[in-house]
Design an enzyme around this catalytic site. Structure first.
Site, PDB file in Angstrom:
ATOM      1  N   ASP A 183       0.834  -1.196   0.000  1.00 48.01           N
ATOM      2  CA  ASP A 183       0.000   0.000   0.000  1.00 48.01           C
ATOM      3  C   ASP A 183       0.871   1.250   0.000  1.00 48.01           C
ATOM      4  OD1 ASP A 183      -1.979   1.849   0.244  1.00 48.01           O
ATOM      5  OD2 ASP A 183      -2.785   1.107   2.147  1.00 48.01           O
ATOM      6  N   HIS A 185      -0.563   4.147  -0.225  1.00 45.62           N
ATOM      7  CA  HIS A 185      -1.400   5.024   0.597  1.00 45.62           C
ATOM      8  C   HIS A 185      -1.592   6.408  -0.018  1.00 45.62           C
ATOM      9  CE1 HIS A 185      -3.240   5.927   4.570  1.00 45.62           C
ATOM     10  NE2 HIS A 185      -3.291   4.608   4.653  1.00 45.62           N
ATOM     11  N   GLU A 209      -1.175  -0.699  -4.106  1.00 44.48           N
ATOM     12  CA  GLU A 209      -2.393   0.041  -3.792  1.00 44.48           C
ATOM     13  C   GLU A 209      -2.134   1.544  -3.730  1.00 44.48           C
ATOM     14  OE1 GLU A 209      -5.413   0.375   0.043  1.00 44.48           O
ATOM     15  OE2 GLU A 209      -4.562  -1.575  -0.486  1.00 44.48           O
ATOM     16  N   GLU A 235     -10.412   3.097  -2.602  1.00 47.17           N
ATOM     17  CA  GLU A 235     -10.958   3.354  -1.269  1.00 47.17           C
ATOM     18  C   GLU A 235     -11.420   4.788  -1.094  1.00 47.17           C
ATOM     19  OE1 GLU A 235      -7.674   4.096   1.981  1.00 47.17           O
ATOM     20  OE2 GLU A 235      -6.933   2.566   0.587  1.00 47.17           O
ATOM     21  N   HIS A 285     -11.996  -2.574   0.006  1.00 42.99           N
ATOM     22  CA  HIS A 285     -11.249  -1.947   1.096  1.00 42.99           C
ATOM     23  C   HIS A 285     -12.079  -2.027   2.371  1.00 42.99           C
ATOM     24  CE1 HIS A 285     -10.133   1.805   3.393  1.00 42.99           C
ATOM     25  NE2 HIS A 285      -8.923   1.341   3.130  1.00 42.99           N
TER      26      HIS A 285
END
Length: 377
Positions: A183, A185, A209, A235, A285
């Site tokens: 991730d 982020h 991700e 997400e 998510h």
């Protein structure tokens, strides 16, 4: 049947539950929350009460359209989180009324069990290896790790090597038969993303991700075209309308709608159908609580292009929902077996919930660079 009441509960560590009551005694539960903005979502629910109190809870699509379209200003995290939790509770009511799980109302199950992944990490390669091994020992065959924060717009070779060593250590610890998602982020900028992905590619990530902030779809598509690693995002995208551009521009092959943010269970099902037309996968998510996970599982059960489900549970791998649910969601050997229990398939322990509320004042941590400027979280 008519809706008679809607009640919210702030639950630690950062969750919010919603109970919708009806005049026939059937109640539904949902999880409407944006992390760090629970009270704002709660106020949005209050504003929608005049639309919902007295309405027929079984007219789910009609009520969704009423909540989303008649406010003139559409979308965004607050409104769609509010709608998502309400929608979950409406499906819970309808499933209980008909005596079937929600997935039976959405085409029936495509699978018998739902594959889960857990979080792992650490500040050193050694800690990452131990954390990854611990998750595998708990029965998981897939994990997800993050990258260090904060990160500069164009960071050093040292930053790349430090993070690559952590992923390498985790891969060596778990072997080749455990999947590792990574991730970013959304904290990596365009100048760094490809360099970091290149460094991780030898360790065969399941996906990368949010390599960039989700609003930068064109650059995400450019990065996706340069690597063999699947790109995942979603997400922080809300409703089918936001996912359309990602698919049309081939910016990701793994979509990650959050069922507490994107518009709810049926909206996630619609997003998955769009992804299926592009031969893309769906990995919802979920960093939230047990009602959220129960809603995810209902969607996962009937999505043909489902990949894997995020597991936000306890660090020791315990089943999610201990205390809050009369029967916690059981994860064994990285899977949750589907249940034929009606609605969301769970029974909330309302007495426990009422005894374990808090003010709802959790806020997102804020990160800053060494020069004092704001860093992406």
């Amino acid at each position: 049947m008519k809706i008679t009441n809607m009640e919210t509960f702030h639950v630690p560590p950062r969750w919010m539950f919603l109970k919708i009551s009806t005049d026939e005694g059937i109640v539904g539960w949902g999880e409407p929350v944006i992390e760090g903005r629970a009270k704002t979502v709660e106020e949005a629910i209050e504003e929608l009460k005049p639309v919902l109190i007295g309405a027929d809870p079984t007219r789910i699509e009609h009520l969704w359209q009423t909540m989303y379209c008649t406010t003139f200003y559409r979308g965004g995290p607050i409104l769609t989180a509010c709608i998502s939790g309400i929608e979950q509770a409406l499906w819970d009511i309808k499933g209980k009324m008909l005596g079937v799980p929600v997935y039976e109302l959405l085409g029936g199950r495509c699978r018998d069990k739902v594959r889960m992944y857990a979080h792992a990490g650490g500040s050193t390669p050694e800690e990452c290896a131990e954390s990854a091994k611990a998750r595998v020992a708990q029965g998981f065959n897939a994990i997800k790790m993050g990258v260090d924060a904060p990160v500069e717009h164009v960071d050093t070779l040292g930053y790349i090597k430090r993070n690559a060593k952590k992923i390498a250590a985790a891969r060596e610890a778990v072997g080749d038969d455990v999947d590792i998602g990574i991730d970013f982020h959304g904290r990596i900028h365009a100048g760094m993303a490809s360099r970091l992905i290149d460094a991780f590619e030898p360790y065969y990530p399941m996906f990368i991700e949010e390599p960039l902030l989700p609003e930068n779809v064109d650059m995400m598509a450019y990065i996706a075209a340069k690597t063999s690693v699947p790109i995942a995002t979603g997400e922080r995208l809300f409703t089918k309308f936001a996912f359309r551009e990602v698919l049309e521009k081939h910016a990701a092959t793994v979509l990650q709608p959050d069922i507490c943010h994107c518009g709810g269970i049926f909206e996630a099902k619609k997003i998955a159908a769009m992804a299926e037309a592009y031969h893309c996968s769906v990995a919802p998510h979920n960093p939230l609580g047990p009602i959220s996970l129960a809603a995810c599982i209902q969607a996962d059960a009937c999505i043909p292009n489902f990949l894997i489900q995020e597991h936000p549970g306890m660090e020791d791998g315990r089943d999610l929902g201990v205390g809050y649910l009369k029967e916690p969601i059981v994860i064994r050997d990285s899977y949750v077996e589907l249940t034929d229990k009606p609605g969301l398939g769970i029974e909330v322990d309302e007495e426990f919930v009422r005894a374990h509320t808090f003010e709802g004042n959790w806020d997102t941590p804020r990160l800053f660079h060494v020069d004092g400027s704001v860093a992406q979280w």
